[in-house]
Scaffold this motif. Structure first.
Motif, mmCIF file in Angstrom:
data_model
loop_
_atom_site.group_PDB
_atom_site.id
_atom_site.type_symbol
_atom_site.label_atom_id
_atom_site.label_comp_id
_atom_site.label_asym_id
_atom_site.label_seq_id
_atom_site.Cartn_x
_atom_site.Cartn_y
_atom_site.Cartn_z
ATOM 1 N N THR A 1 0.582 -1.367 0.025
ATOM 2 C CA THR A 1 0.073 -0.112 -0.365
ATOM 3 C C THR A 1 1.032 0.933 0.321
ATOM 4 O O THR A 1 1.649 1.635 1.172
ATOM 5 C CB THR A 1 -0.577 -0.287 0.942
ATOM 6 N N ILE A 2 0.184 2.158 -0.977
ATOM 7 C CA ILE A 2 1.625 3.204 -1.480
ATOM 8 C C ILE A 2 0.637 4.172 -1.217
ATOM 9 O O ILE A 2 -0.413 4.323 -2.447
ATOM 10 C CB ILE A 2 2.592 3.305 -2.098
ATOM 11 N N ASN A 3 0.825 4.352 -0.412
ATOM 12 C CA ASN A 3 -0.344 6.409 -0.276
ATOM 13 C C ASN A 3 -1.454 6.288 -0.351
ATOM 14 O O ASN A 3 -2.519 6.521 -0.769
ATOM 15 C CB ASN A 3 0.151 7.002 -1.423
ATOM 16 N N GLY A 4 -1.943 4.807 0.223
ATOM 17 C CA GLY A 4 -3.533 4.451 -0.025
ATOM 18 C C GLY A 4 -3.509 3.931 -0.918
ATOM 19 O O GLY A 4 -4.790 3.335 -0.922
ATOM 20 N N THR A 5 -3.092 3.426 -1.935
ATOM 21 C CA THR A 5 -3.012 2.944 -3.241
ATOM 22 C C THR A 5 -2.140 1.247 -2.641
ATOM 23 O O THR A 5 -1.352 1.126 -2.489
ATOM 24 C CB THR A 5 -2.864 3.539 -4.212
ATOM 25 N N MET A 6 -3.235 0.004 -3.031
ATOM 26 C CA MET A 6 -2.991 -0.900 -2.988
ATOM 27 C C MET A 6 -2.471 -1.428 -4.762
ATOM 28 O O MET A 6 -2.923 -1.788 -5.297
ATOM 29 C CB MET A 6 -3.878 -2.090 -2.702
ATOM 30 N N ARG A 7 -1.028 -1.592 -4.357
ATOM 31 C CA ARG A 7 -0.551 -2.694 -6.032
ATOM 32 C C ARG A 7 0.027 -3.855 -5.257
ATOM 33 O O ARG A 7 0.764 -4.132 -4.656
ATOM 34 C CB ARG A 7 0.674 -1.626 -6.507
ATOM 35 N N ASN A 8 0.141 -4.689 -6.625
ATOM 36 C CA ASN A 8 1.166 -6.153 -6.259
ATOM 37 C C ASN A 8 1.953 -5.556 -7.134
ATOM 38 O O ASN A 8 1.884 -5.448 -8.392
ATOM 39 C CB ASN A 8 0.414 -6.795 -6.864
ATOM 40 N N ILE A 9 3.417 -6.152 -6.526
ATOM 41 C CA ILE A 9 4.843 -6.225 -6.645
ATOM 42 C C ILE A 9 4.940 -7.485 -6.940
ATOM 43 O O ILE A 9 5.143 -8.312 -5.623
ATOM 44 C CB ILE A 9 5.689 -5.873 -5.813
ATOM 45 N N ILE A 10 5.498 -8.124 -8.076
ATOM 46 C CA ILE A 10 5.170 -9.926 -8.352
ATOM 47 C C ILE A 10 7.002 -9.591 -8.845
ATOM 48 O O ILE A 10 7.919 -9.287 -9.168
ATOM 49 C CB ILE A 10 4.704 -10.056 -9.576
ATOM 50 N N LEU A 11 7.972 -10.234 -7.889
ATOM 51 C CA LEU A 11 9.253 -10.695 -7.996
ATOM 52 C C LEU A 11 9.301 -12.373 -8.479
ATOM 53 O O LEU A 11 8.458 -13.037 -7.819
ATOM 54 C CB LEU A 11 9.739 -10.861 -6.704
ATOM 55 N N ILE A 12 10.195 -12.538 -9.719
ATOM 56 C CA ILE A 12 10.040 -13.660 -10.169
ATOM 57 C C ILE A 12 11.688 -14.361 -10.228
ATOM 58 O O ILE A 12 12.518 -14.019 -10.304
ATOM 59 C CB ILE A 12 9.657 -13.680 -11.554
ATOM 60 N N ALA A 13 11.864 -15.803 -8.967
ATOM 61 C CA ALA A 13 13.036 -16.021 -9.350
ATOM 62 C C ALA A 13 13.475 -16.680 -10.507
ATOM 63 O O ALA A 13 13.615 -16.988 -11.367
ATOM 64 C CB ALA A 13 12.774 -17.761 -8.845
ATOM 65 N N ALA B 1 17.766 -6.723 -10.968
ATOM 66 C CA ALA B 1 18.311 -5.058 -10.158
ATOM 67 C C ALA B 1 17.196 -5.259 -8.929
ATOM 68 O O ALA B 1 16.523 -5.862 -9.323
ATOM 69 C CB ALA B 1 17.386 -3.950 -11.485
ATOM 70 N N PRO B 2 17.073 -4.201 -8.149
ATOM 71 C CA PRO B 2 16.317 -3.564 -7.238
ATOM 72 C C PRO B 2 15.015 -3.511 -7.988
ATOM 73 O O PRO B 2 14.817 -3.008 -8.800
ATOM 74 C CB PRO B 2 17.288 -2.431 -6.422
ATOM 75 N N VAL B 3 14.050 -3.455 -6.815
ATOM 76 C CA VAL B 3 12.894 -2.890 -7.010
ATOM 77 C C VAL B 3 12.944 -1.239 -7.295
ATOM 78 O O VAL B 3 13.113 -1.029 -6.244
ATOM 79 C CB VAL B 3 11.691 -3.637 -6.440
ATOM 80 N N ASP B 4 11.965 -1.000 -8.141
ATOM 81 C CA ASP B 4 12.336 0.272 -7.943
ATOM 82 C C ASP B 4 10.660 0.521 -7.703
ATOM 83 O O ASP B 4 9.640 0.735 -8.209
ATOM 84 C CB ASP B 4 11.875 1.005 -9.332
ATOM 85 N N PRO B 5 10.004 1.497 -6.122
ATOM 86 C CA PRO B 5 9.260 1.758 -5.475
ATOM 87 C C PRO B 5 8.319 2.252 -6.180
ATOM 88 O O PRO B 5 6.817 2.856 -6.418
ATOM 89 C CB PRO B 5 9.783 2.515 -4.119
#
Length: 377
Positions: free
Chosen positions: A354-366, A372-376
């Motif tokens: 949840t960023i600034n009240g908005t829900m988002r899904n971050i999907i990481l794949i092995a 690279a680092p995840v860009d928020p």
């Protein structure tokens, strides 16, 4: 006068005899594949056009009908080739609704899970789930292997068909040479019959367009404009096939990235044209086999992968609660998960954030390599 009359009558008899012989030849060859009816013209001769002599012997055929025949031959070979493979794929999936078909096995597995959910302590229910799961997994794996076997079979077929098409191109060019140097009308008609038959046979392999030149030779190109035969020279077709294809075997315009065979047309000057590239061949059995190998069957494989991946995900995905501390969060992916062996290549982690009240899904794949680092943002 009597002598002139006799000469006129003799010439007329000779012309009639030749015409009767030609009619007899047409009747005798009415059922011969590739034979075209011959016609003869007569011309006036002698003093005051008092006599007659044999003129030119020509073939009588409908050029538009012949062109349409070749289009239909290419189209028929294309559709029949695709229909044959489609039928084999259908048989792999089984009769819809039957217990042994793929959909029936999926339904059976789903039913066993529902029964286990209703009777979680039942040993019989657990055994049934394991049995149906194993049967379903083996079936999906077997179908996937059979799909790759079909692709390997197509690879082999492409090699033999390419060789046959190349032989026909060489034969057509050789007949062009003979036609150029032949003056006898009957022999010329026979040679053109042979050439037309080879062109029609060639159209079963690929879409061809023909243009007859003033010297009697025939030029051949594909619908996309690739020159295959010009006069007495023909392109040579080759296929660098692979022995066995796997799920990751794919076509690429880059030879270093390509892991399947392609059809190459080598011109007399040494130039090479990739006929296996998308859109170059548009009909015929070669075009159908390329499309089946590179598009249709890989789509079937992806559908099987999606089914297997979806079921695996539904049965093995787990939820872990993270701990937030300041600007960081910690998620324990191992503790308490009995038998967990860690992430495998291709596994995913979905992080609801949840960023600034908005829900988002971050999907990481092995991945196999560094990431690279995840860009928020």
């Amino acid at each position: 006068m009597p002598l002139n009359a006799l000469q006129t009558a003799t010439a007329g008899l000779k012309a009639t005899q030749t015409a009767i012989g030609l009619v007899s030849q047409n009747v005798a060859n009415a059922g011969t594949a590739g034979y075209v009816k011959r016609t003869i013209s007569t011309i006036s001769s002698g003093p005051g056009n008092s006599g007659v002599s044999v003129g030119t012997i020509t073939r009588s055929f409908d050029a538009a009908a012949l062109k349409q025949l070749r289009l239909e031959t290419a189209g028929s070979a294309y559709t029949s080739t695709k229909a044959d493979i489609a039928g084999q794929v259908d048989s792999l999936f089984g009769t819809p609704g039957s217990t042994t078909a793929l959909d029936g096995l999926v339904n059976g597995f789903t039913g066993s899970l529902q029964n286990l959910a209703a009777n979680p302590t039942s040993a019989a229910a657990r055994s049934t789930v394991l049995s149906t799961a194993s049967n379903l997994a083996n079936t999906i794996n077997g179908i996937a292997n059979s799909v790759q076997a079909l692709r390997t079979g197509i690879e082999s077929s492409l090699g033999s068909q390419t060789a046959s098409a190349s032989s026909l191109l060489g034969g057509i060019a050789a007949l062009n040479v003979k036609i150029q140097s032949t003056t006898d009308d009957l022999t010329l008609a026979d040679l053109k019959d042979q050439r037309d038959q080879k062109v029609t046979e060639l159209s079963g392999y690929l879409d061809v367009q023909t243009t007859e030149q003033r010297d009697g030779t025939l030029s051949i190109t594909t619908s996309s404009g690739v020159n295959l035969v010009t006069g007495g020279t023909a392109a040579t077709l080759g296929f660098d096939g692979r022995t066995t294809l796997g799920a990751n075997s794919t076509y690429s315009t880059d030879p270093d990235q390509r892991s399947v065979g392609t059809i190459t047309a080598t011109t007399p000057g040494g130039g090479k044209i990739d006929l296996g590239a998308p859109g170059v061949l548009r009909s015929g059995s070669l075009a159908a086999n390329l499309e089946l190998r590179d598009t249709t069957l890989p789509q079937v494989q992806r559908q099987l992968d999606d089914l297997a991946g979806g079921m695996a995900s539904a049965l093995t995905d787990k939820t872990a609660i993270g701990t937030v501390s300041g600007n960081s969060a910690t998620v324990d992916l191992v503790s308490g998960q009995s038998g967990m062996v860690g992430l495998q290549v291709g596994n995913t982690i979905t992080l609801p954030v949840t960023i600034n009240g908005t829900m988002r899904n971050i999907i990481l794949i092995a991945s196999k390599g560094d990431t690279a680092p995840v860009d928020p943002s």
